[in-house]
Design an enzyme around this catalytic site. Structure first.
Site, PDB file in Angstrom:
ATOM      1  CB  SER A 133      34.121  41.247  44.893  1.00  9.62           C
ATOM      2  OG  SER A 133      32.829  40.859  45.337  1.00  9.62           O
ATOM      3  CE1 TYR A 166      34.265  44.994  49.402  1.00  8.89           C
ATOM      4  CE2 TYR A 166      32.856  44.011  47.722  1.00  8.89           C
ATOM      5  CZ  TYR A 166      33.885  43.901  48.646  1.00  8.89           C
ATOM      6  OH  TYR A 166      34.524  42.694  48.794  1.00  8.89           O
TER       7      TYR A 166
END
Length: 278
Positions: free
Chosen positions: A139, A152
């Site tokens: 990401s 995350y």
């Protein structure tokens, strides 16, 4: 038909980026084995996507289930050529001074350990095939603060480094390993993190679409197929010389500050220069 005769295992393929990859690879001739925790959607997909699609319920936080997915995929289709370790969710949103150890461990199991075990248990099957390609979902959150929760983001940074390490170790077996780094992609991952209902999900996705125009050079949110196309490249023979790296698919989000691509926004330097010196 780049993938005719090849088998790909995709985790987290019942929606969003994973579902986009399922559709693309099926459309290009691959046999697709999808592991996902959503058994209801998996059954619907089994009934509608044809004989080249197989579903197996899989909780990727459980190593034994990841191993079973890989072993079953190889047994059903004759082998594995490509793996897309994609399953994940936003996870806990707590700040570092508030998050519990249990929530931290869950995020790491879902987002990082799952990728490591996906590689671990796919590798023997890829070796049997004489090589293959593994693509892991990281990401833009892996690169800097502000794009996702701390757990995350930390896990996704781990996925980046893991991909490099695995690429180095598995190169002797002709196995390539790379990471894909999505930016703002119009899926339900953001809404799901907030526990939104269906109506709220639609509202959040609409707001995401509007916001994307102001935060990145490509003035639209990404869609699952944008990521699927990048995954397909990394999985294909065209990327035969590409391993141990990552691909940003973020609409230019990390290319610079808004002033670097929007002429209406003054740069920091412009703001410091007196008017009579401009």
């Amino acid at each position: 038909m780049r993938f005719e005769g090849k088998t790909i295992v995709i985790t987290g393929g019942s929606s969003g980026i994973g579902r986009g990859a399922v559709d693309l690879f099926l459309g290009e001739g691959a046999r697709v084995v999808m592991g996902d925790i959503d058994a209801d959607e998996g059954s619907v997909m089994m009934a509608s996507l044809g004989h080249n699609f197989h579903f197996q319920k899989c909780d990727v936080t459980q190593e034994n289930q990841v191993k079973l997915l890989m072993d079953s995929a190889a047994e059903k289709t004759g082998g594995i050529d490509i793996v897309f370790n994609n399953a994940g969710a936003g996870g806990p949103r707590d700040a570092i001074d508030e998050i519990s150890g249990d929530d931290w461990d869950f995020a790491m199991a879902l987002l990082l350990k799952s990728v490591a075990m996906g590689i671990r248990h796919a590798a023997p099957h890829l070796k049997t095939r004489g090589g293959g390609s593994i693509i892991n979902t990281a990401s833009v959150c892996a690169f800097q603060a502000g794009y996702g929760p701390v757990a995350y983001s930390t896990a996704k940074a781990g996925v980046l480094h893991l991909s490099k390490l695995a690429a180095a170790e598995l190169a002797q077996y002709n196995i390539r390993v790379n990471a894909i780094c999505p930016g703002f992609i119009q899926t339900n991952i953001f809404a799901a993190t907030l526990g939104a209902n269906e109506e709220e999900k639609n509202q959040i996705n609409s707001l995401l679409g509007q916001a994307a125009a102001g935060v990145q050079p490509v003035a639209r949110p990404g869609i699952p197929n944008d990521i699927a196309e990048a995954v397909a490249y990394l999985a294909s023979d065209a990327a035969g010389f590409v391993t141990g790296t990552h691909m940003l698919v973020d609409g230019g989000l990390l290319s610079g500050t808004p002033s670097s691509w929007d002429p209406e926004i003054p740069s920091m330097l412009d703001a410091l220069i007196p008017e009579d010196k401009k």
